[in-house]
Motif scaffolding. Sequence first.
Motif, PDB file in Angstrom:
ATOM      1  N   PHE A 111      -0.700  -2.202   4.937  1.00  0.00           N
ATOM      2  CA  PHE A 111      -0.002  -3.482   4.791  1.00  0.00           C
ATOM      3  C   PHE A 111      -0.999  -4.633   4.845  1.00  0.00           C
ATOM      4  O   PHE A 111      -0.970  -5.529   3.992  1.00  0.00           O
ATOM      5  CB  PHE A 111       1.059  -3.656   5.885  1.00  0.00           C
ATOM      6  CG  PHE A 111       1.716  -5.005   5.847  1.00  0.00           C
ATOM      7  CD1 PHE A 111       2.740  -5.264   4.950  1.00  0.00           C
ATOM      8  CD2 PHE A 111       1.312  -6.024   6.698  1.00  0.00           C
ATOM      9  CE1 PHE A 111       3.341  -6.512   4.893  1.00  0.00           C
ATOM     10  CE2 PHE A 111       1.906  -7.273   6.660  1.00  0.00           C
ATOM     11  CZ  PHE A 111       2.924  -7.516   5.752  1.00  0.00           C
ATOM     12  N   ALA A 140      -1.681  -7.424   1.878  1.00  0.00           N
ATOM     13  CA  ALA A 140      -0.962  -8.651   2.210  1.00  0.00           C
ATOM     14  C   ALA A 140      -1.774  -9.894   1.845  1.00  0.00           C
ATOM     15  O   ALA A 140      -3.001  -9.866   1.783  1.00  0.00           O
ATOM     16  CB  ALA A 140      -0.640  -8.674   3.700  1.00  0.00           C
ATOM     17  N   GLU A 141      -1.049 -10.976   1.607  1.00  0.00           N
ATOM     18  CA  GLU A 141      -1.658 -12.300   1.431  1.00  0.00           C
ATOM     19  C   GLU A 141      -1.873 -12.888   2.817  1.00  0.00           C
ATOM     20  O   GLU A 141      -1.172 -12.540   3.768  1.00  0.00           O
ATOM     21  CB  GLU A 141      -0.745 -13.203   0.613  1.00  0.00           C
ATOM     22  CG  GLU A 141      -0.537 -12.739  -0.817  1.00  0.00           C
ATOM     23  CD  GLU A 141      -1.779 -12.902  -1.686  1.00  0.00           C
ATOM     24  OE1 GLU A 141      -2.561 -13.857  -1.455  1.00  0.00           O
ATOM     25  OE2 GLU A 141      -1.968 -12.061  -2.581  1.00  0.00           O
ATOM     26  N   ALA A 166       6.250 -10.329   7.535  1.00  0.00           N
ATOM     27  CA  ALA A 166       4.978 -10.909   7.959  1.00  0.00           C
ATOM     28  C   ALA A 166       4.621 -10.462   9.372  1.00  0.00           C
ATOM     29  O   ALA A 166       5.502 -10.105  10.162  1.00  0.00           O
ATOM     30  CB  ALA A 166       5.061 -12.431   7.901  1.00  0.00           C
ATOM     31  N   ALA A 171      -0.384 -12.435   7.960  1.00  0.00           N
ATOM     32  CA  ALA A 171      -0.431 -11.596   6.759  1.00  0.00           C
ATOM     33  C   ALA A 171       1.013 -11.369   6.343  1.00  0.00           C
ATOM     34  O   ALA A 171       1.856 -11.033   7.177  1.00  0.00           O
ATOM     35  CB  ALA A 171      -1.111 -10.263   7.062  1.00  0.00           C
ATOM     36  N   TYR A 172       1.296 -11.597   5.053  1.00  0.00           N
ATOM     37  CA  TYR A 172       2.670 -11.433   4.583  1.00  0.00           C
ATOM     38  C   TYR A 172       2.690 -10.706   3.247  1.00  0.00           C
ATOM     39  O   TYR A 172       1.724 -10.727   2.488  1.00  0.00           O
ATOM     40  CB  TYR A 172       3.384 -12.794   4.473  1.00  0.00           C
ATOM     41  CG  TYR A 172       2.816 -13.683   3.397  1.00  0.00           C
ATOM     42  CD1 TYR A 172       3.333 -13.662   2.100  1.00  0.00           C
ATOM     43  CD2 TYR A 172       1.757 -14.547   3.663  1.00  0.00           C
ATOM     44  CE1 TYR A 172       2.799 -14.468   1.101  1.00  0.00           C
ATOM     45  CE2 TYR A 172       1.228 -15.348   2.681  1.00  0.00           C
ATOM     46  CZ  TYR A 172       1.757 -15.311   1.403  1.00  0.00           C
ATOM     47  OH  TYR A 172       1.226 -16.107   0.414  1.00  0.00           O
ATOM     48  N   ASP A 173       3.814 -10.059   2.977  1.00  0.00           N
ATOM     49  CA  ASP A 173       4.035  -9.357   1.723  1.00  0.00           C
ATOM     50  C   ASP A 173       4.284 -10.407   0.637  1.00  0.00           C
ATOM     51  O   ASP A 173       5.237 -11.178   0.749  1.00  0.00           O
ATOM     52  CB  ASP A 173       5.238  -8.428   1.869  1.00  0.00           C
ATOM     53  CG  ASP A 173       5.568  -7.643   0.609  1.00  0.00           C
ATOM     54  OD1 ASP A 173       5.022  -7.953  -0.466  1.00  0.00           O
ATOM     55  OD2 ASP A 173       6.394  -6.718   0.710  1.00  0.00           O
TER      56      ASP A 173
END
Length: 152
Positions: free
Chosen positions: A35, A39-40, A113, A104-106
């Motif tokens: 993940f 992740a962004e 997140a 960090a988020y999808d």
Amino acid sequence: MRRGRLITIIGAIFAVVGLVLVSVAVTLAVTTASFLGSAERVDGVVVEMTAKTSTSRDSHGRTRESVSWYPTVEFSVDGRRHSFRSSTGTNPPMYEKGDVVPVAYDPGDPSDAVIAAFWPAFLAPLIVGGLGVLFTPVGVVLFVKGRRSPAR
């Protein structure tokens, strides 16, 4: 039941539970790392610290309460605000209201997140894996000792 047989059974149970815990820890760690790798990243702000109290009993039957603090983090993506409560609580609190934290988020679902720091991300796999690393050798030693125990 022979004492050696009982020790063998207990050892086998400990070893199996230990191996299951290690497997779960590896799965959690790989999932988390995957993940975090896809992740962004963005900075978020701790907007609230929520206390959760848990109650347990010690070996003397006395009630013991402990408090864990869970941060709620707010962040923005493309002008839209998102927030989440961390699933990792600590005592003492790891963060204070107003702290800036890496998030960090999808990218496909910013509501998915996490705080992108080592301890919040990997605390669960470390605890589960640590228990597995303790249980497995204890189980193996008991199993071998039980198998070598002379019959009475």
